[in-house]
Scaffold this active site. Structure first.
Site, PDB file in Angstrom:
ATOM      1  N   ARG A  93      36.498  36.572  36.777  1.00  0.00           N
ATOM      2  CA  ARG A  93      35.172  36.990  36.328  1.00  0.00           C
ATOM      3  C   ARG A  93      34.166  35.869  36.060  1.00  0.00           C
ATOM      4  O   ARG A  93      33.168  36.038  36.188  1.00  0.00           O
ATOM      5  CB  ARG A  93      35.452  37.911  35.201  1.00  0.00           C
ATOM      6  CG  ARG A  93      34.273  38.867  34.869  1.00  0.00           C
ATOM      7  CD  ARG A  93      34.568  39.705  33.839  1.00  0.00           C
ATOM      8  NE  ARG A  93      33.405  40.545  33.586  1.00  0.00           N
ATOM      9  CZ  ARG A  93      32.917  40.756  32.186  1.00  0.00           C
ATOM     10  NH1 ARG A  93      33.643  40.495  31.266  1.00  0.00           N
ATOM     11  NH2 ARG A  93      31.717  41.674  31.858  1.00  0.00           N
ATOM     12  N   HIS A 115      30.468  35.468  37.168  1.00  0.00           N
ATOM     13  CA  HIS A 115      29.342  35.587  36.285  1.00  0.00           C
ATOM     14  C   HIS A 115      28.500  34.117  36.383  1.00  0.00           C
ATOM     15  O   HIS A 115      27.245  34.181  36.008  1.00  0.00           O
ATOM     16  CB  HIS A 115      29.527  35.912  34.901  1.00  0.00           C
ATOM     17  CG  HIS A 115      29.857  37.468  34.476  1.00  0.00           C
ATOM     18  ND1 HIS A 115      29.776  37.928  33.283  1.00  0.00           N
ATOM     19  CD2 HIS A 115      30.168  38.169  35.405  1.00  0.00           C
ATOM     20  CE1 HIS A 115      30.077  39.133  33.507  1.00  0.00           C
ATOM     21  NE2 HIS A 115      30.307  39.461  34.727  1.00  0.00           N
ATOM     22  N   HIS A 162      38.419  44.617  40.236  1.00  0.00           N
ATOM     23  CA  HIS A 162      38.696  45.554  39.047  1.00  0.00           C
ATOM     24  C   HIS A 162      40.228  45.965  39.566  1.00  0.00           C
ATOM     25  O   HIS A 162      40.413  47.008  38.811  1.00  0.00           O
ATOM     26  CB  HIS A 162      37.748  46.433  39.117  1.00  0.00           C
ATOM     27  CG  HIS A 162      36.373  45.778  38.666  1.00  0.00           C
ATOM     28  ND1 HIS A 162      35.289  46.571  38.269  1.00  0.00           N
ATOM     29  CD2 HIS A 162      36.054  44.724  38.023  1.00  0.00           C
ATOM     30  CE1 HIS A 162      34.186  45.907  37.685  1.00  0.00           C
ATOM     31  NE2 HIS A 162      34.585  44.714  37.440  1.00  0.00           N
TER      32      HIS A 162
HETATM   33  C1  HEM Z   1      30.125  45.572  41.133  1.00  0.00           C
HETATM   34  C2  HEM Z   1      29.208  45.352  40.090  1.00  0.00           C
HETATM   35  C3  HEM Z   1      30.249  45.005  38.815  1.00  0.00           C
HETATM   36  C4  HEM Z   1      30.067  45.513  37.646  1.00  0.00           C
HETATM   37  C5  HEM Z   1      29.208  46.597  36.911  1.00  0.00           C
HETATM   38  C6  HEM Z   1      31.116  44.891  36.822  1.00  0.00           C
HETATM   39  C7  HEM Z   1      31.227  45.179  35.606  1.00  0.00           C
HETATM   40  C8  HEM Z   1      32.379  45.060  34.621  1.00  0.00           C
HETATM   41  C9  HEM Z   1      32.660  45.216  33.149  1.00  0.00           C
HETATM   42  C10 HEM Z   1      31.635  46.028  32.347  1.00  0.00           C
HETATM   43  C11 HEM Z   1      33.871  44.667  32.878  1.00  0.00           C
HETATM   44  C12 HEM Z   1      34.494  45.218  31.547  1.00  0.00           C
HETATM   45  C13 HEM Z   1      33.649  44.204  30.602  1.00  0.00           C
HETATM   46  C14 HEM Z   1      34.076  44.354  29.138  1.00  0.00           C
HETATM   47  O1  HEM Z   1      34.053  45.762  28.761  1.00  0.00           O
HETATM   48  O2  HEM Z   1      34.209  43.296  28.369  1.00  0.00           O
HETATM   49  C15 HEM Z   1      34.200  44.057  34.044  1.00  0.00           C
HETATM   50  C16 HEM Z   1      35.556  43.251  33.991  1.00  0.00           C
HETATM   51  C17 HEM Z   1      36.016  42.385  34.962  1.00  0.00           C
HETATM   52  N1  HEM Z   1      35.238  42.131  36.255  1.00  0.00           N
HETATM   53 FE1  HEM Z   1      33.669  43.207  36.865  1.00  0.00          FE
HETATM   54  N2  HEM Z   1      31.914  44.095  37.447  1.00  0.00           N
HETATM   55  C18 HEM Z   1      31.342  44.094  38.806  1.00  0.00           C
HETATM   56  C19 HEM Z   1      31.848  43.196  39.619  1.00  0.00           C
HETATM   57  C20 HEM Z   1      32.681  42.179  39.587  1.00  0.00           C
HETATM   58  C21 HEM Z   1      33.023  41.265  40.550  1.00  0.00           C
HETATM   59  C22 HEM Z   1      32.445  40.901  41.693  1.00  0.00           C
HETATM   60  C23 HEM Z   1      34.224  40.494  39.979  1.00  0.00           C
HETATM   61  C24 HEM Z   1      34.768  39.339  40.627  1.00  0.00           C
HETATM   62  C25 HEM Z   1      34.643  38.751  41.805  1.00  0.00           C
HETATM   63  C26 HEM Z   1      34.622  41.234  38.951  1.00  0.00           C
HETATM   64  C27 HEM Z   1      35.489  40.760  37.990  1.00  0.00           C
HETATM   65  C28 HEM Z   1      36.203  41.520  37.037  1.00  0.00           C
HETATM   66  C29 HEM Z   1      37.082  41.098  36.242  1.00  0.00           C
HETATM   67  C30 HEM Z   1      38.276  40.277  36.776  1.00  0.00           C
HETATM   68  C31 HEM Z   1      37.165  42.017  35.129  1.00  0.00           C
HETATM   69  C32 HEM Z   1      38.158  41.886  33.998  1.00  0.00           C
HETATM   70  C33 HEM Z   1      37.841  40.548  33.019  1.00  0.00           C
HETATM   71  C34 HEM Z   1      39.122  40.332  32.117  1.00  0.00           C
HETATM   72  O3  HEM Z   1      40.077  41.220  31.675  1.00  0.00           O
HETATM   73  O4  HEM Z   1      39.033  39.475  31.032  1.00  0.00           O
HETATM   74  N3  HEM Z   1      33.684  42.114  38.658  1.00  0.00           N
HETATM   75  N4  HEM Z   1      33.194  44.110  35.163  1.00  0.00           N
END
Ligand code: HEM
Ligand SMILES: *[C@@H]1O[C@H](CO)[C@@H](O)[C@H](O)[C@H]1NC(C)=O
Ligand SMILES: *[C@@H]1O[C@H](CO)[C@@H](O)[C@H](O)[C@H]1NC(C)=O
Length: 315
Positions: free
Chosen positions: A59, A63, A190
Site C-alpha cells: 500500500r 500511496h 485488497h
Molecule cells: C481502488 C481504490 C482504492 C481504495 C478506495 C482503497 C482504500 C483502502 C482503504 C480505505 C483501506 C483501509 C485503510 C484503513 O482503514 O486503515 C485500504 C487498505 C489497503 N489497500 Fe487500498 N484502496 C484502493 C486501491 C488500492 C490499490 C491500488 C492498492 C495497491 C496496489 C491497495 C492496497 C491496499 C492494501 C494492501 C491495504 C491493506 C493495508 C494494511 O493492512 O496495512 N489499495 N485501501
C-alpha cells in the site's frame, strides 16, 4: 500546419519514450549489485514475523505513486517547518511499514551510500511483499529518484476514497494514466491486509448489497459508534494469502469496503471481476502488468530529485 502538428506530436512521443526508457531493471547492477537481494531479505523477514506487513508495504507504494508520482514523498516526516503526506486523510492512523523501510535504507546506505532511492525501495518491497504472500512476481523497473517535496493536499485529492462510487474510482485511476481494467486488477491488492472500522462502518450498517452474515459478524468488532480503529481483514476468507479470493468475495456480495463492492454492482467492471474470480492466472498476469505501469507514474530521473540518505528527511 499539418507538418508542425506532426513534428509536435512526434516530439511528444519521443519525450514520453525517453521518460520511461530512463527506468531500467538493471539500474543498480553495477552501482549496487546486492540492492535487490538486500531488500528481498529484509522484506521476507518482516513478512515472516508479521504477515500484514506485506500488505502495508504494498500500500505504501500505491500511496506514493498516486501523489505526484513514485518519488518517495509519502516517507517524509512532518517537521515544524515541513508538512508531509502522513497526516492526509487516507494515510493518518492507517499507513504503516516505515520502520521496515528505514531498516532497508540503513542497510543499503552501508552497502552503497547514496545510490538506491527510497522510491525504488518501495517499488521493490511491494513486489517482494506480494511474492512473499503467494502472489505473482514481475520485473521491477528502477532508477526513480526521491522528491524534496511532498503534498498533503494532493494526497487528500488524488488517493481514492472508500466512499467512492464506480465512476469516481475509474476517474481517480484514469487521472493517473491507468485504465478501468487496471483499476480492477490493482484493487485485487485488497486480497491481503486490514481496514479500520471507520473505513467500512457505513457499508455494514447502511448498505443492502452486502452478505448479511458477513455484515453481522463484522458488527461485533465495529460498533455503530466508537471503535474506529478496530481492524477487520479486507478478505475475510484468506487474509494473508495473495490470491483471487477478493473477486470471489465480490461476486458473493462480500466486499468489505463500499469501493470494493462498487466493482461488482451491475456496472461496467462486473465482467472483469467475474473473469478474475474464475482465473487466478489471468488476475496474476494483469496485476503484475498493472503494478509495473503504476510504478512508472511520473518518476523523477536524471538531475531531478535526489537520493535521500534517510527516507524520512530531505538531504
Ligand atoms: C481502488 C481504490 C482504492 C481504495 C478506495 C482503497 C482504500 C483502502 C482503504 C480505505 C483501506 C483501509 C485503510 C484503513 O482503514 O486503515 C485500504 C487498505 C489497503 N489497500 Fe487500498 N484502496 C484502493 C486501491 C488500492 C490499490 C491500488 C492498492 C495497491 C496496489 C491497495 C492496497 C491496499 C492494501 C494492501 C491495504 C491493506 C493495508 C494494511 O493492512 O496495512 N489499495 N485501501
Ligand atoms: C458518483 O459520485 C460522483 C461524485 O460524488 C457524483 O457526482 C456522481 O453523480 C456519482 N455517480 C453515480 C452513478 O452515482
Ligand atoms: C446510515 O444512514 C443514516 C441516514 O443517512 C445516517 O444518519 C447514519 O449516520 C448512517 N450510519 C452509518 C453508520 O453510516
Amino acid at each position: 500546419m499539418a507538418s508542425f502538428f506532426f513534428s509536435f506530436a512526434s516530439s511528444l512521443i519521443l519525450i514520453s519514450a525517453v521518460a520511461s526508457a530512463q527506468l531500467s531493471s538493471t539500474y543498480y547492477s553495477s552501482s549496487c549489485p546486492k540492492a535487490l537481494s538486500t531488500i528481498n531479505s529484509a522484506v521476507t523477514a518482516a513478512v515472516a514475523s508479521e504477515k500484514r506487513m506485506g500488505a502495508s508495504l504494498l500500500r505504501l507504494h500505491f500511496h506514493d505513486c498516486f501523489v505526484n508520482g513514485c518519488d518517495g514523498s509519502i516517507l517524509l516526516d512532518d517537521t515544524s517547518s515541513f508538512t508531509g503526506e502522513k497526516t492526509a486523510n487516507p494515510n493518518a492512523n492507517s499507513v504503516r511499514g516505515f520502520d521496515v523501510v528505514d531498516t532497508i535504507k540503513s542497510q543499503l546506505e552501508s552497502l552503497c551510500p547514496k545510490v538506491v532511492s527510497c522510491a525504488d525501495i518501495l517499488a521493490v518491497a511491494a513486489r517482494d511483499s506480494v511474492v512473499a504472500l503467494g502472489g505473482p512476481t514481475w520485473t521491477v523497473q528502477l532508477g526513480r529518484r526521491d522528491s524534496t517535496t511532498a503534498s498533503l493536499s494532493t494526497a487528500n485529492s488524488d488517493i481514492p476514497q472508500p466512499t467512492f462510487n464506480l465512476s469516481a474510482l475509474i476517474t481517480a485511476f484514469t487521472n493517473k494514466g491507468l485504465t478501468s481494467k487496471e483499476m480492477v486488477a490493482l484493487s485485487g491488492s485488497h486480497t491481503i491486509g486490514q481496514a479500520r472500522c471507520t473505513s467500512f462502518r457505513a457499508r455494514i450498517y447502511n448498505e443492502t448489497n452486502i452478505d448479511s452474515s458477513l455484515a453481522t459478524s463484522l458488527k461485533s468488532n465495529c460498533p455503530s459508534t466508537g471503535g474506529d480503529n478496530n481492524l477487520s481483514p479486507l478478505d475475510a476468507s484468506t487474509p494473508t494469502v495473495f490470491d483471487n479470493s477478493y473477486y470471489k468475495n465480490l461476486v458473493n456480495q462480500k466486499g468489505l469496503l463500499h469501493s470494493d463492492q462498487q466493482l461488482y454492482s451491475g456496472g461496467s467492471t462486473d465482467s472483469e471481476v467475474t473473469s478474475y474470480s474464475t482465473s487466478s492466472t489471468t488476475f496474476f498476469a494483469d496485476f503484475a502488468s498493472a503494478m509495473v505501469k503504476m510504478g512508472n507514474i511520473s518518476p523523477l530521473t536524471g538531475t531531478n530529485g535526489e537520493i535521500r540518505t534517510n527516507c524520512r528527511k530531505v538531504n
